[in-house]
Design a protein around this motif. Structure first.
Motif, PDB file in Angstrom:
ATOM      1  N   SER A  43      -6.460  -2.769  -3.712  1.00  0.00           N
ATOM      2  CA  SER A  43      -6.488  -3.342  -2.357  1.00  0.00           C
ATOM      3  C   SER A  43      -7.647  -4.319  -2.217  1.00  0.00           C
ATOM      4  N   VAL A  77       0.818  -1.214   0.000  1.00  0.00           N
ATOM      5  CA  VAL A  77       0.000   0.000   0.000  1.00  0.00           C
ATOM      6  C   VAL A  77       0.852   1.265   0.000  1.00  0.00           C
ATOM      7  N   TYR A 108      -6.841  -8.304  -1.374  1.00  0.00           N
ATOM      8  CA  TYR A 108      -7.084  -8.778  -0.014  1.00  0.00           C
ATOM      9  C   TYR A 108      -8.409  -9.539   0.134  1.00  0.00           C
TER      10      TYR A 108
END
Length: 781
Positions: free
Chosen positions: A332, A281, A336
């Motif tokens: 993201s 990130v 994830y």
């Protein structure tokens, strides 16, 4: 002394000219106008506030930063022009190939070329004797702006790496194949000239209209005006240019070599150096490291990369910014939530992975076993090895790239229909019938067509000054197009490309359509779209199971779009600088041929010397194979396995279905703007926004926050609250930053980065973490 500018009144007088007569700034004897005495010129004091931010005055940027005046008596074809033009074309072809194998997408800045041309041109003017036969032939007069501009155009034509070197690099890295030198050079040349032919025939749509601003050119033309105006008017701007140029030249040695941590300072990574989540990130100082959220980059080479944030229009910056925010959220989210088995593969990567890959053992897909000696997919081997997988973030890249293409088509038809119809009207049945009627045929097609267009009120004021020169007839560009087609077909069959002639013609049609749409998009927003995936999709479905044919289809279907856009950009550069069109044409043709030769020479050297690095996933902060890896990945996926991977019901079906969704995406914004114009939804370019949803999928991303901070400080704050400073210095400072950076990067590439074969590393310490990521994030390769 007051700063003299051509005001709106002068612009109106130029716009009202009818017929092929010379505009008001040039009298019948073609003597240059003196802006200090011409009563038709508005004198704007430097303390007078100019409202260039107001929407009604957006077009004034073309006359406030660039003067609407010309001196057609200036001689542009001198010994200096040819000597420096050819020399810098050689230089541009060399350095563009170096930049192609960098971890960040970096372009050879036009400003960089312009600064070099100025220093060398002035140097020759002072060194070569001015008297006698030597002076007559080699130094007849002081170095002038037209010579300078002609040199820039020639060097520019050589300074963008042809996509053909990508194809040649992939064949050497992944197929152990190597075309001979002559065939390789003609392959590069034909693919570039194809785009030039298309672009030249679209000048009335992509170059002449004032809405087609090509904002990349504004810093260059503004710098040229500053350099060649009377010193009494430019003393302070030149001083500012020199200071900024010198400072960035010296500074770039530090982040590039001595202290690379300055490429991306991440507070989060410094706080936690053992978290893969933080790397994904917040990291981004190395290629394919992470998304660079909240990282601070102090390296102008990566902040700009040849595309300075100082020249993007604010509406383009808004669309880009929204897209980048969505990119961080989407990347993201898919990783994830383990969409497409995302966590079995690297967070960011452009290579193909085996279905047996795991988080601990990220096996790459073995294409050598699957692709047979005939360069086609072997069904038996595919059944054994299995279908390849992408990193999930790269799937998003394919998906959004395809979606932005269809959204871009709708956007341009909605917002720029007057410009689009100029080209599209030739397909109307009445126009076709008129062309096919023998009664309308004549033998005057070679004549000069430099007469005012019926719709010339839509053209920018600088176009009117070009009426003083002979235009380039359309048939010149038709000859370029025909020659490139013939050479391309010879290369395809001599090089065993496996792409049939009819496939090549389809690629030409694809290039024509996409150049019309995305050339216009780049002209208005300053963004050069990467539409490679959808071109490879088309090639994959017309030639299934054939990855090598797909690479050649993409070469002519996509590279031609890039080259056509570059030709139009340089035509606009010449139009802003009032360089004779036929001189521009000559410079572009010669520069392109020189560039093709040296593109090939440098590609050959770098692939030989840096082979292992180019095949690795992360590479280094100096060399990276991300672009040939991406090209190979998509050619195998689309060219060899389009039906198996992307058709409805397959693993990545949404990469194809999303194209249909893209067509309707701009509609809500368009109709809402018509209903509620005060909301400013005309500033939202959905195609740009969608394109940037996958913007962080490759390269060094730690620069993205700095890019937007600087861009909005310039185009929103400075332009709104200090317009005179913006007019006088914004584009000049952009030119100085790009010029100083490009020159020192070129020196460092050969002196210590290994472009000539051997690299010299700075000693390892906390600011130069050579054994991991430079921002000290956890290394996750």
């Amino acid at each position: 002394m007051a700063d003299l500018k051509v005001g709106p009144r002068a612009q109106d007088e130029v716009s009202s000219q009818e017929g092929p007569s010379v505009p008001h700034t040039i009298d019948e004897k073609k003597v240059p106008v003196d802006v200090s005495t011409d009563p038709s010129v508005d004198v704007v004091d430097e303390d007078e506030e100019v409202d260039i931010h107001h929407p009604a005055n957006q077009d004034d940027i073309l006359t406030q930063t660039l003067h609407v005046q010309d001196d057609p008596t200036l001689n542009c074809l001198t010994f200096r022009t040819w000597f420096l033009g050819i020399g810098l074309a050689v230089f541009g072809g060399t350095i563009s190939s170096i930049y192609y194998f960098k971890p960040q997408t970096v372009a050879v800045s036009t400003v960089f070329v312009a600064v070099l041309a100025y220093l060398l041109g002035e140097g020759l003017s002072m060194v070569i004797p001015r008297k006698g036969w030597i002076g007559k032939w080699f130094n007849p007069h002081p170095f002038n702006v037209k010579e300078h501009l002609a040199i820039i155009v020639m060097a520019n034509s050589a300074s963008t790496a042809a996509l053909g070197i990508e194809l040649l690099a992939v064949e050497r890295l992944y197929y152990d194949a190597k075309l001979n030198g002559a065939l390789s050079i003609f392959l590069l040349f034909s693919s570039q000239m194809l785009g030039y032919g298309f672009g030249g025939l679209m000048r009335k749509t992509l170059v002449y209209p004032k809405t087609m601003m090509w904002p990349q050119n504004l810093p260059v033309n503004n710098m040229l005006e500053t350099l060649y105006r009377p010193r009494s008017l430019t003393r302070k701007p030149l001083k500012v240019f020199g200071i900024v140029f010198t400072l960035v030249f010296c500074w770039e040695i530090i982040p590039e070599w001595i202290m690379p941590i300055l490429t991306g300072v991440s507070i989060f990574c410094l706080a936690n150096q053992n978290s893969s989540v933080f790397t994904n990130v917040f990291g981004g100082a190395s290629g394919n490291e992470g998304m660079g959220l909240f990282s601070l980059c102090l390296d102008w080479d990566y902040i700009s990369g040849g595309y300075s944030p100082l020249y993007y229009p604010v509406d383009s910056l808004i669309s880009q910014g929204v897209g980048v925010i969505l990119c961080i959220v989407v990347f993201s989210g898919v990783y994830y939530t383990n969409t497409w088995n995302a966590q079995n593969f690297p967070f960011l990567s452009q290579v193909l992975f085996s279905e047996k890959a795991t988080m601990e053992n990220q096996l790459q897909w073995n294409q050598t076993l699957v692709i047979g000696s005939d360069n086609r997919i072997s069904e038996e081997a595919l059944a054994t090895v299995g279908l390849p997988w992408f990193a999930a973030t790269y799937v998003i890249n394919i998906l959004t790239s395809n979606m932005c293409v269809s959204a871009g088509i709708t956007h341009m038809l909605l917002w720029h229909w007057p410009e689009m119809k100029t080209v599209l009207r030739i397909f109307h049945w009445k126009a076709l019938a008129q062309k096919l009627n023998p009664k309308n045929w004549n033998l005057t097609f070679w004549r000069d067509q430099a007469k005012p267009d019926p719709e010339q009120e839509n053209y920018d004021p600088h176009y009117k000054l070009m009426m003083a020169y002979k235009a380039v007839p359309d048939w010149w560009y038709l000859c370029v197009l025909a020659l490139s087609v013939v050479v391309a077909l010879i290369c395809l069959y001599k090089g065993d490309s496996t792409l049939p002639w009819w496939g090549f013609l389809v690629s030409c049609l694809v290039a024509w359509l996409f150049l019309l749409v995305f050339g216009s998009m780049q002209a208005t927003t300053g963004i050069a779209f990467i539409i490679q995936p959808i071109v490879q999709l088309i090639g994959g479905y017309i030639q299934p199971g054939n990855p090598v044919a797909n690479m050649y289809f993409t070469l002519y279907g996509y590279n031609s779009v890039i080259q056509g856009s570059l030709l139009c950009q340089d035509l606009k550069l010449a139009q802003y600088g009032h360089l004779a069109p036929r001189v521009t044409f000559t410079m572009q043709m010669i520069g392109t041929f020189i560039g093709a030769i040296f593109n090939y020479i440098m590609m050959n050297s770098i692939v030989t010397n840096q082979r292992e690095i180019l095949l690795s996933v992360e590479g280094t902060n100096i060399w990276s194979g991300q672009q040939p890896q991406q090209y190979n990945t998509l050619s195998v996926a689309w060219g060899g396995l389009a039906h198996e991977l992307f058709s409805v019901g397959s693993r990545y079906q949404w990469c194809s279905i999303i194209i249909l969704v893209g067509f309707i995406t701009p509609l809500p914004f368009y109709f809402l703007h018509k209903r509620f114009p005060s909301l400013g939804l005309n500033n939202v370019n959905t195609s740009v926004m969608i394109y940037y949803i996958s913007y962080l999928c490759v390269g060094i991303n730690s620069s993205i926050m700095s890019f937007f901070i600087i861009g909005f400080a310039s185009q929103w704050y400075l332009r709104r609250y200090h317009p005179n400073i913006f007019i006088k210095y914004n584009y000049l400072v952009s030119a100085a930053l790009d010029g100083g950076t490009s020159i020192i990067i070129f020196i460092l590439s050969f002196a210590i980065f290994g472009a000539a074969g051997k690299s010299v590393s700075f000693p390892t310490y906390w600011g130069n973490n050579e054994n991991g990521n430079y921002d000290l994030c956890l290394y996750t390769d």
